[in-house]
Design a protein around this motif. Structure first.
Motif, PDB file in Angstrom:
ATOM      1  N   VAL A   1       1.979 -10.138  -1.028  1.00  0.00           N
ATOM      2  CA  VAL A   1       1.036 -10.397  -2.118  1.00  0.00           C
ATOM      3  C   VAL A   1       1.163  -9.293  -3.155  1.00  0.00           C
ATOM      4  N   GLY A   2       0.798  -9.621  -4.377  1.00  0.00           N
ATOM      5  CA  GLY A   2       0.860  -8.631  -5.444  1.00  0.00           C
ATOM      6  C   GLY A   2      -0.013  -9.057  -6.596  1.00  0.00           C
ATOM      7  N   ILE A   3       0.021  -8.273  -7.658  1.00  0.00           N
ATOM      8  CA  ILE A   3      -0.741  -8.595  -8.860  1.00  0.00           C
ATOM      9  C   ILE A   3       0.165  -8.411 -10.073  1.00  0.00           C
ATOM     10  N   GLU A   4       0.225  -9.424 -10.898  1.00  0.00           N
ATOM     11  CA  GLU A   4       1.028  -9.393 -12.120  1.00  0.00           C
ATOM     12  C   GLU A   4       0.191  -9.941 -13.265  1.00  0.00           C
ATOM     13  N   ASN A   5       0.047  -9.143 -14.320  1.00  0.00           N
ATOM     14  CA  ASN A   5      -0.791  -9.534 -15.457  1.00  0.00           C
ATOM     15  C   ASN A   5      -2.197  -9.908 -14.999  1.00  0.00           C
ATOM     16  N   ASN A   6      -2.697  -9.153 -14.012  1.00  0.00           N
ATOM     17  CA  ASN A   6      -4.043  -9.313 -13.439  1.00  0.00           C
ATOM     18  C   ASN A   6      -4.219 -10.638 -12.695  1.00  0.00           C
ATOM     19  N   GLN A   7      -3.119 -11.284 -12.334  1.00  0.00           N
ATOM     20  CA  GLN A   7      -3.179 -12.514 -11.558  1.00  0.00           C
ATOM     21  C   GLN A   7      -2.556 -12.280 -10.183  1.00  0.00           C
ATOM     22  N   LEU A   8      -3.197 -12.809  -9.137  1.00  0.00           N
ATOM     23  CA  LEU A   8      -2.661 -12.680  -7.793  1.00  0.00           C
ATOM     24  C   LEU A   8      -1.402 -13.534  -7.661  1.00  0.00           C
TER      25      LEU A   8
ATOM     26  N   GLY B   1       0.832  -1.195   0.000  1.00  0.00           N
ATOM     27  CA  GLY B   1       0.000   0.000   0.000  1.00  0.00           C
ATOM     28  C   GLY B   1       0.864   1.242   0.000  1.00  0.00           C
ATOM     29  N   THR B   2       1.028   1.870  -1.143  1.00  0.00           N
ATOM     30  CA  THR B   2       1.803   3.105  -1.277  1.00  0.00           C
ATOM     31  C   THR B   2       1.490   3.746  -2.616  1.00  0.00           C
ATOM     32  N   ILE B   3       1.351   5.054  -2.639  1.00  0.00           N
ATOM     33  CA  ILE B   3       1.053   5.738  -3.900  1.00  0.00           C
ATOM     34  C   ILE B   3       2.241   5.727  -4.843  1.00  0.00           C
ATOM     35  N   ASP B   4       3.437   5.417  -4.330  1.00  0.00           N
ATOM     36  CA  ASP B   4       4.649   5.535  -5.142  1.00  0.00           C
ATOM     37  C   ASP B   4       4.784   4.447  -6.203  1.00  0.00           C
ATOM     38  N   ASN B   5       4.099   3.334  -6.030  1.00  0.00           N
ATOM     39  CA  ASN B   5       4.199   2.193  -6.951  1.00  0.00           C
ATOM     40  C   ASN B   5       5.647   1.715  -7.097  1.00  0.00           C
ATOM     41  N   ASP B   6       6.365   1.729  -5.989  1.00  0.00           N
ATOM     42  CA  ASP B   6       7.795   1.439  -6.027  1.00  0.00           C
ATOM     43  C   ASP B   6       8.157   0.086  -5.422  1.00  0.00           C
ATOM     44  N   ILE B   7       7.181  -0.827  -5.329  1.00  0.00           N
ATOM     45  CA  ILE B   7       7.431  -2.138  -4.735  1.00  0.00           C
ATOM     46  C   ILE B   7       7.583  -3.172  -5.856  1.00  0.00           C
ATOM     47  N   PRO B   8       8.765  -3.788  -6.000  1.00  0.00           N
ATOM     48  CA  PRO B   8       8.914  -4.860  -6.992  1.00  0.00           C
ATOM     49  C   PRO B   8       8.005  -6.037  -6.658  1.00  0.00           C
ATOM     50  N   GLY B   9       7.684  -6.840  -7.663  1.00  0.00           N
ATOM     51  CA  GLY B   9       6.871  -8.023  -7.420  1.00  0.00           C
ATOM     52  C   GLY B   9       5.387  -7.811  -7.589  1.00  0.00           C
ATOM     53  N   THR B  10       4.992  -6.618  -7.959  1.00  0.00           N
ATOM     54  CA  THR B  10       3.584  -6.327  -8.246  1.00  0.00           C
ATOM     55  C   THR B  10       3.521  -5.241  -9.309  1.00  0.00           C
ATOM     56  N   ASP B  11       2.575  -5.364 -10.225  1.00  0.00           N
ATOM     57  CA  ASP B  11       2.442  -4.349 -11.272  1.00  0.00           C
ATOM     58  C   ASP B  11       1.976  -3.020 -10.688  1.00  0.00           C
ATOM     59  N   PHE B  12       1.102  -3.105  -9.685  1.00  0.00           N
ATOM     60  CA  PHE B  12       0.546  -1.896  -9.086  1.00  0.00           C
ATOM     61  C   PHE B  12       0.436  -2.057  -7.574  1.00  0.00           C
TER      62      PHE B  12
END
Length: 319
Positions: free
Chosen positions: A284-291, A124-135
């Motif tokens: 947890v994260g989301i990549e290509n719309n997959q958890l 949870g961060t507005i920066d979108n700076d966490i690897p391993g998740t698209d958003f």
């Protein structure tokens, strides 16, 4: 697992409340008691912990910020601080913890996992700076806040025939600057991941001015330097009338977008599933719309980078 805890830590982000709601209701659905820890790891140390019910998270999915409040805690970085937190977890018989926040928050989650308390991190961060998740949760809302501000600034830039430098947040990441610059047709985007191409910025401004362009928008990510300083450099190099706007913490507030609400709900619920499955020490994260989920230490050891295809496209479209 009979009891789990949830906390938000670090900077607040729109959508955190939706994630809290998902954690609470998913847990109760599986007949697991859930405890909210207020003020992040500081609240864990202080014992600011209360049991949450279905109604505890009613009417919060649309609200920005975090119902559980947030704080940064230097004490928790110490062995003594971590032990105090563990004592509170034992006191309340909490068997697992979900930590909603950024990389600093995940480090705390990793430390607890190493000491025998399974934790799952939710980005949870507005920066979108966490690897391993698209958003990350909050990025889309902050992005739309920036776009709305730039639209308004462009109106006055056009009216007064001025060049505007707009400084956006993002810490050491340029995602907010890049995405907002591309979405709003900025003439130049300055991000910390790339070298300062000041000469190219000036050349682009002059080229636009020569073909009759009356105004320009330049987006500067805070990690790349001060918007005020950049504005002064531009004015000195071009003699164009230049103004600067620092959007500041308006970017962190506001009602989360539909995208952030859905993302937060999916990630929060998935975090509960992982604890039930016996997972620990992962994000947890989301990549290509997959958890997806990744080891927290692996995530923390990876370096964030901007999407180079988007960066090149922003240059190609701002000729």
């Amino acid at each position: 697992m009979k009891k789990i805890g949830v906390l938000t830590s670090g900077g607040d982000a729109p959508g955190m409340n939706a994630a809290i709601r998902a954690v609470v209701r998913k847990s109760i659905y599986h007949e697991i008691e859930v405890y909210g820890i207020k003020h992040g790891f500081q609240g864990l140390i202080d014992g600011s912990i209360e049991k949450m019910e279905v109604g505890s998270v009613g009417d919060i999915i649309q609200r920005g910020g975090t119902k559980l409040y947030s704080a940064r805690c230097e004490e928790f970085k110490t062995e003594e601080g971590q032990q105090k937190g563990i004592e509170q977890l034992r006191k309340h018989e909490i068997e697992g913890l979900i930590v909603i926040g950024g990389d600093g928050s995940f480090m705390g989650a990793k430390k607890l996992t190493e000491k025998g308390y399974p934790c799952i991190g939710v980005p949870g961060t507005i920066d979108n700076d966490i690897p391993g998740t698209d958003f990350t949760i909050g990025f889309d809302t902050a992005l739309n806040t920036i776009i709305d501000a730039i639209d308004k600034i462009r109106d006055t830039a056009t009216s007064h025939e001025r060049t505007y430098v707009i400084e956006v947040m993002g810490r050491n990441a340029g995602d907010l600057a890049l995405w907002s610059g591309l979405a709003d047709g900025a003439e130049s985007v300055i991000v910390p991941e790339m070298d300062d191409e000041f000469a190219e910025v000036i050349e682009r401004l002059k080229r636009g001015h020569d073909r009759g362009k009356k105004h320009s928008i330049i987006i500067v990510a805070e990690g790349a330097g001060s918007g005020v300083d950049f504005s002064k450099r531009v004015e000195q190099a071009t003699d164009l009338e230049t103004r600067v706007t620092v959007l500041g913490h308006t970017q962190r507030g506001g009602s989360p977008t539909a995208s952030d609400r859905v993302l937060a709900s999916r990630l929060g619920a998935y975090a509960v599933d992982l604890l039930i499955e016996g997972k620990a020490g992962c994000m947890v994260g989301i990549e290509n719309n997959q958890l997806v989920n990744h080891d927290i230490l692996e995530v923390l050891n990876r370096k964030h980078s901007v999407d180079m295809d988007l960066y090149r496209l922003s240059k190609e479209l701002s000729i």
